[in-house]
Write an enzyme that holds these catalytic residues in place. Sequence first.
Site, PDB file in Angstrom:
ATOM      1  N   PRO A  46     -16.280  23.082  35.109  1.00 60.69           N
ATOM      2  CG  PRO A  46     -17.672  22.182  36.521  1.00 60.69           C
ATOM      3  CD  PRO A  46     -17.292  23.392  36.360  1.00 60.69           C
ATOM      4  CG  ASP A  49     -21.332  24.024  32.656  1.00 59.37           C
ATOM      5  OD1 ASP A  49     -20.845  23.234  33.562  1.00 59.37           O
ATOM      6  OD2 ASP A  49     -21.763  25.270  33.028  1.00 59.37           O
ATOM      7  CG  HIS A  50     -20.069  16.764  33.954  1.00 61.43           C
ATOM      8  ND1 HIS A  50     -21.237  16.330  34.388  1.00 61.43           N
ATOM      9  CD2 HIS A  50     -19.248  15.795  33.865  1.00 61.43           C
ATOM     10  CE1 HIS A  50     -21.355  15.136  34.370  1.00 61.43           C
ATOM     11  NE2 HIS A  50     -20.179  14.572  33.955  1.00 61.43           N
ATOM     12  NE  ARG A  51     -20.712  25.008  36.025  1.00 62.88           N
ATOM     13  CZ  ARG A  51     -20.822  26.459  35.953  1.00 62.88           C
ATOM     14  NH1 ARG A  51     -20.593  27.278  36.899  1.00 62.88           N
ATOM     15  NH2 ARG A  51     -20.954  27.018  34.941  1.00 62.88           N
TER      16      ARG A  51
END
Length: 456
Positions: free
Chosen positions: A258, A428-430
């Site tokens: 994501p 990386d939105h994590r």
Amino acid sequence: MASLLHSKSPALSFSSTISSPSSLRSSVAAAFPRQYKLPAIQSKIREIFMPALSSTMTEGKIVSWTKSEGDVLSKGESVVVVESDKADMDVETFYGGILAAIVVNEGDTAPVGAPIGLLAETEDEIAEAKIRAKGQSKLETSPANTTTSDAAAAAAPKVAIVATPYAKKLAKQHKVDINKVTGTGAFGRITPEDVEKAAGITKSIPASTAVAALIPAAAAPAKASPTSFPDIPGSTLVPFTTMQIAVSKNMMESLSVPTFRVGYPVSTNALDALYEKVKPKGVTMTALLAKAAAMALAQHPVVNATCKDGKSFTYNSSINIAVAVAINGGLITPVLQDADKLDLYLLSQKWKELVDKARAKQLQPHEYNSGTFTLSNLGMFGVDRFDAILPPGQGAIMAVGASKPTVVSDSEGFFSVKNKMLVNITADHRIIYGADLAAFLQTFSKIVENPESLTM
């Protein structure tokens, strides 16, 4: 005794008290009773395997053999050049011996771990190695070798069988001789289905499936068929190179992460002026941007972090800037290791060396697979803005557009013209959130707009 049994040419050594032939025979008889037989001495034919030259490599292509059949090799000597998914690399042999047979010829490919050549220990074993290379598991002995024992024939090396672990388990379970099974998988690999077919096993169709098959097709929802594209007359089919296959695989893996994207305009008047001063000394704009990014990452370590399993992330102790470089037939990202610790001129020299090696396909694995942050600069081609795809195993990638004159206004309403470039970052939105990336971009912008620190 142990040295005698394992020696290629056994040599008995007796004490000086044994002087007559009869005493010699009695000593041999005592050492080797009749009920025991000397084990057959097996030939030492070793395989040169296709190595895994990178973590993503599944197969390799033979570019060239630097040695020919019959050449004597020493341990650690380069024998073949292999094209991996990233570069061309020399492969060394782990053993000394004679290159008896080449199994995979130049231009052909083989999966990682597959034998690509055979080494013989002595000249007497070359013929045996050639037979083995042709896929024959049993040796044809000449009349002169009729004294060879049955044990030696049974101990003759067999051709390696490539099969999946589950296929081997099934073969053992159903008592199927896997040596007689024809593999239908990639590169002749034996699959579980091959073993089941050899064992005469047919999978029964579940009752629910059989009933469903009797239902008229009109009652079942229409299932979309795979999209097929018509052939265009005069078109040419070009298969992917090894590198293009790797790029395709990495891009597909990136879709599972994501990501989000943030754009940020950066004034470059001061950077452009600095570039004109250092350009005669061999400094490129890419080196300036890499140095600025590395200094910003030192203040925002989360942007330099890595998430590989979706359950944790790693703060990388080193700031390694990977820079995208287009080469013939693909794309590669040479890595400027510890870019924050190198001065600008040493960094530029290192970058030039990496680009030369990349275009010659001579990069070593640590020079292209150790990046923690990636920079892609298309501004040199006049591109205003673009989004980059996040490489697997990294937290962010920065896409830099061209610096162009832009009309801006100050706080008092006065207009002026300044050079600006748009920087887009995919993250990386994590592990990286909007506030983290905004803070990093502000720091990066300040360094670029006041670039004196880049030369310190």
